[in-house]
Design a protein around this motif. Structure first.
Motif, PDB file in Angstrom:
ATOM      1  N   GLN A  69     -33.705   3.496   5.568  1.00 15.30           N
ATOM      2  CA  GLN A  69     -34.894   2.670   5.423  1.00 15.30           C
ATOM      3  C   GLN A  69     -34.601   1.194   5.669  1.00 15.30           C
ATOM      4  OE1 GLN A  69     -36.383   2.909   1.445  1.00 15.30           O
ATOM      5  NE2 GLN A  69     -34.362   2.811   0.494  1.00 15.30           N
ATOM      6  N   ARG A  70     -33.345   0.788   5.570  1.00 15.10           N
ATOM      7  CA  ARG A  70     -33.022  -0.600   5.883  1.00 15.10           C
ATOM      8  C   ARG A  70     -33.180  -0.889   7.372  1.00 15.10           C
ATOM      9  NH1 ARG A  70     -28.012  -1.135   8.198  1.00 15.10           N
ATOM     10  NH2 ARG A  70     -26.681   0.723   8.202  1.00 15.10           N
ATOM     11  N   LYS A  71     -33.133   0.169   8.202  1.00 18.55           N
ATOM     12  CA  LYS A  71     -33.350   0.000   9.633  1.00 18.55           C
ATOM     13  C   LYS A  71     -34.833  -0.027   9.998  1.00 18.55           C
ATOM     14  CE  LYS A  71     -29.103   2.543  10.678  1.00 18.55           C
ATOM     15  NZ  LYS A  71     -28.529   3.710  11.392  1.00 18.55           N
ATOM     16  N   ARG A  72     -35.696   0.303   9.039  1.00 14.79           N
ATOM     17  CA  ARG A  72     -37.149   0.272   9.232  1.00 14.79           C
ATOM     18  C   ARG A  72     -37.556   1.187  10.385  1.00 14.79           C
ATOM     19  NH1 ARG A  72     -38.783  -5.661  10.138  1.00 14.79           N
ATOM     20  NH2 ARG A  72     -40.866  -4.840   9.767  1.00 14.79           N
ATOM     21  N   LEU A  73     -37.202   2.451  10.248  1.00 16.58           N
ATOM     22  CA  LEU A  73     -37.528   3.439  11.267  1.00 16.58           C
ATOM     23  C   LEU A  73     -38.565   4.445  10.798  1.00 16.58           C
ATOM     24  CD1 LEU A  73     -33.997   4.218  12.752  1.00 16.58           C
ATOM     25  CD2 LEU A  73     -35.758   2.695  13.658  1.00 16.58           C
ATOM     26  N   ASN A  74     -39.142   4.249   9.601  1.00 17.31           N
ATOM     27  CA  ASN A  74     -40.220   5.106   9.140  1.00 17.31           C
ATOM     28  C   ASN A  74     -41.510   4.636   9.800  1.00 17.31           C
ATOM     29  OD1 ASN A  74     -42.129   6.607   7.765  1.00 17.31           O
ATOM     30  ND2 ASN A  74     -41.038   6.475   5.813  1.00 17.31           N
ATOM     31  N   LEU A  75     -42.018   5.444  10.719  1.00 10.75           N
ATOM     32  CA  LEU A  75     -43.122   4.995  11.563  1.00 10.75           C
ATOM     33  C   LEU A  75     -44.397   4.776  10.769  1.00 10.75           C
ATOM     34  CD1 LEU A  75     -43.872   4.322  14.434  1.00 10.75           C
ATOM     35  CD2 LEU A  75     -44.375   6.728  14.850  1.00 10.75           C
ATOM     36  N   GLY A  76     -44.681   5.644   9.807  1.00  9.91           N
ATOM     37  CA  GLY A  76     -45.904   5.481   9.021  1.00  9.91           C
ATOM     38  C   GLY A  76     -45.910   4.194   8.210  1.00  9.91           C
ATOM     39  N   GLU A  77     -44.813   3.903   7.524  1.00 10.79           N
ATOM     40  CA  GLU A  77     -44.739   2.665   6.746  1.00 10.79           C
ATOM     41  C   GLU A  77     -44.752   1.432   7.639  1.00 10.79           C
ATOM     42  OE1 GLU A  77     -41.382   2.777   4.208  1.00 10.79           O
ATOM     43  OE2 GLU A  77     -42.105   4.475   3.004  1.00 10.79           O
ATOM     44  N   LEU A  78     -44.116   1.523   8.798  1.00 11.08           N
ATOM     45  CA  LEU A  78     -44.084   0.383   9.704  1.00 11.08           C
ATOM     46  C   LEU A  78     -45.471   0.103  10.282  1.00 11.08           C
ATOM     47  CD1 LEU A  78     -41.997  -1.619  10.776  1.00 11.08           C
ATOM     48  CD2 LEU A  78     -41.642  -0.120  12.725  1.00 11.08           C
ATOM     49  N   ILE A  79     -46.246   1.142  10.560  1.00 11.76           N
ATOM     50  CA  ILE A  79     -47.617   0.939  11.042  1.00 11.76           C
ATOM     51  C   ILE A  79     -48.476   0.302   9.958  1.00 11.76           C
ATOM     52  CG2 ILE A  79     -49.713   2.182  11.705  1.00 11.76           C
ATOM     53  CD1 ILE A  79     -47.983   4.103  13.277  1.00 11.76           C
ATOM     54  N   HIS A  80     -48.344   0.775   8.722  1.00  9.10           N
ATOM     55  CA  HIS A  80     -49.120   0.188   7.624  1.00  9.10           C
ATOM     56  C   HIS A  80     -48.739  -1.279   7.402  1.00  9.10           C
ATOM     57  CE1 HIS A  80     -51.647   0.410   4.049  1.00  9.10           C
ATOM     58  NE2 HIS A  80     -50.689  -0.201   3.377  1.00  9.10           N
ATOM     59  N   GLU A  81     -47.467  -1.581   7.495  1.00  8.76           N
ATOM     60  CA  GLU A  81     -47.027  -2.969   7.343  1.00  8.76           C
ATOM     61  C   GLU A  81     -47.553  -3.843   8.481  1.00  8.76           C
ATOM     62  OE1 GLU A  81     -42.786  -5.436   7.348  1.00  8.76           O
ATOM     63  OE2 GLU A  81     -42.823  -3.255   7.092  1.00  8.76           O
ATOM     64  N   THR A  82     -47.575  -3.309   9.701  1.00  8.73           N
ATOM     65  CA  THR A  82     -48.080  -4.073  10.837  1.00  8.73           C
ATOM     66  C   THR A  82     -49.578  -4.336  10.708  1.00  8.73           C
ATOM     67  OG1 THR A  82     -46.383  -3.064  12.232  1.00  8.73           O
ATOM     68  CG2 THR A  82     -48.211  -4.138  13.346  1.00  8.73           C
ATOM     69  N   LEU A  83     -50.333  -3.349  10.247  1.00  6.99           N
ATOM     70  CA  LEU A  83     -51.771  -3.541  10.081  1.00  6.99           C
ATOM     71  C   LEU A  83     -52.069  -4.587   9.021  1.00  6.99           C
ATOM     72  CD1 LEU A  83     -53.023   0.164  10.273  1.00  6.99           C
ATOM     73  CD2 LEU A  83     -53.108  -1.583  12.059  1.00  6.99           C
TER      74      LEU A  83
END
Length: 349
Positions: A307-321
Motif C-alpha cells: 500500500q505504500r506504493k499506492r497500487l490499490n486502484l479503487g482507493e487511488l480513484i477515490h482519492e483522485t476524485l
C-alpha cells in the motif's frame, strides 16, 4: 623529589552519562531520513518490473508477441527494408505457455510465401459433400443454450506506440538517463524553464502509458519534473493533455491507470486554476474511473504490504476524485456526480 601519583580518572555514573548524552544535539528524525531516501514513482516502476521478472519471467515477452505492448525496432539502426526476406516465424508462444498465435508485426508481402498448389483441383473440401454421411428421421436434439459472451469491460486493451517513443528514437527530446547506484535519475540537457511546454508536455504525458524502459522512466519522471517547475506555463497546455490522459486510461491496464492517476493528482496541485480548467473535460476522463471505482482488494484480516506504493486502484480513484472536487471549484461536484453517480462529496455534508 618524589613524583606525585597521577590522580585516578573519574568514572561517570551511568545515569549521569545518559543525561550528558541527552544534552547532545540529535540528528534528523527517522521519518525525515526515510522521506529523503524515498524512491520516485518512476523508479518504483523500474523496481517492480525487476521483481516481477522473478515470478513471471516471460510476461513481457508474451505481451509483445500477442500485441499488448508495441514491438520495438528490428535493429539498433531501425527496421529492415521492406524488400528484406524474413524467415518463416516460429511458434514462440507455445514455449511461453500461451495459446494465441497472433503476431504483433504482420509479415510483409515479399516475405509471405505462396501456398502450394492442390494436387487435385476438383477434390471437395472436408464436410462439403454428401458421400458417406448417415441420414436419419429422428428429430435433431436441441443443444443447451450457451452462456452469453463476456463483455470484457476489465480486459486489457492493446497499447499503441506513443509519440514519446518515436521522438526519443529520433533524438528529439532533451533528456537522458543518469545511472546511479540504487535508482536512476533523469538529466535534462537544457533548463526546464526554457522548454516549450506546448510542445514537450503533451509528448511526455503521451509517453506515460509506455511499459518499457527507458521510455516509461523518462516520460514519467519528466512529467513530474516539468509539473514541479512549470508554474504558470502549465495552465494553457491543459486542453492538449486530455487526449493523452484519456488514451492511457482506456488501456484498462491497472499499472498504467495508477501511474496516470498519480500524475493527474500532481497536475491538479501543480498550479492555480488547473482544477477549474479540468472540469469541462470530466466527460472524457471519468467514464473509465466509474468502471474501476469499486476495484478494491478484499484481504479479510490480511495485510497489504504494497500500500505504500499506492497500487490499490479503487482507493487511488477515490482519492483522485476528492482532489478534483477540492480543487475544481463549486461546479466540480455536480459534474463528478453526473459521471460517477455513486460518488459522495468530501466537502458538502
Amino acid at each position: 623529589s618524589r613524583l606525585r601519583p597521577h590522580p585516578p580518572q573519574r568514572r561517570d555514573h551511568p545515569a549521569r552519562r545518559r543525561q550528558s548524552l541527552g544534552r547532545r544535539p540529535r540528528g534528523p528524525p527517522r521519518g525525515a531520513a526515510m522521506n529523503a531516501t524515498r524512491l520516485s514513482d518512476a523508479a518504483q516502476l523500474v523496481h517492480s518490473d525487476v521483481f516481477g521478472r522473478m515470478t513471471a519471467p516471460h510476461r513481457q515477452r508474451a505481451d509483445k508477441l500477442t500485441g499488448k505492448i508495441p514491438k520495438g525496432q528490428e535493429s539498433p539502426f531501425g527496421d529492415f527494408p521492406t524488400d528484406y526476406r524474413r524467415p518463416t516465424p516460429r511458434n514462440q508462444l507455445s514455449t511461453l505457455g500461451a495459446t494465441l498465435l497472433k503476431s504483433p508485426r504482420p509479415p510483409t508481402e515479399v516475405s509471405r510465401l505462396p501456398a502450394p498448389p492442390s494436387p487435385r483441383p476438383d477434390a471437395l473440401k472436408k464436410r462439403s459433400g454428401i458421400g458417406g454421411c448417415a441420414s436419419s428421421l429422428t428429430p435433431r436434439k436441441e443443444l443447451p443454450p450457451t452462456a452469453p459472451p463476456r463483455a470484457g469491460a476489465f480486459a486489457r486493451r492493446t497499447i499503441a506506440a506513443s509519440e514519446f517513443r518515436r521522438s526519443y528514437d529520433r533524438g528529439d527530446l532533451p533528456v537522458q538517463i543518469t545511472h546511479c547506484g540504487t535508482a536512476n535519475k533523469i538529466a535534462w540537457k537544457v533548463d526546464i524553464e526554457k522548454l516549450d511546454y506546448h510542445h514537450y508536455l503533451p509528448i511526455f504525458f503521451d509517453g506515460a502509458r509506455e511499459q518499457e524502459d527507458p521510455y516509461r522512466f523518462l516520460a514519467v519522471q519528466g512529467v513530474y519534473d516539468m509539473l514541479e517547475r512549470g508554474g504558470p506555463k502549465i495552465l494553457p497546455v491543459v486542453p492538449q493533455l486530455i487526449i493523452p490522459i484519456k488514451t492511457a486510461l482506456n488501456t484498462r491496464n491497472p499499472i498504467i491507470m495508477c501511474t496516470i492517476l498519480k500524475i493527474l493528482q500532481a497536475l491538479v496541485k501543480s498550479a492555480d486554476m488547473i482544477g477549474e480548467a479540468l472540469v469541462p473535460y470530466y466527460r472524457q476522463v471519468l467514464p473509465v474511473l466509474n468502471i474501476y471505482k469499486a476495484n478494491n482488494l478484499n484481504l479479510g484480516d490480511g495485510f497489504d504490504y504494497s500500500q505504500r506504493k499506492r497500487l490499490n486502484l479503487g482507493e487511488l480513484i477515490h482519492e483522485t476524485l476528492e482532489i478534483l472536487e477540492t480543487y475544481g471549484g463549486e461546479d466540480a461536484f455536480i459534474n463528478i456526480k453526473y459521471m460517477i453517480p455513486t460518488y459522495e462529496s468530501c466537502i458538502h455534508a
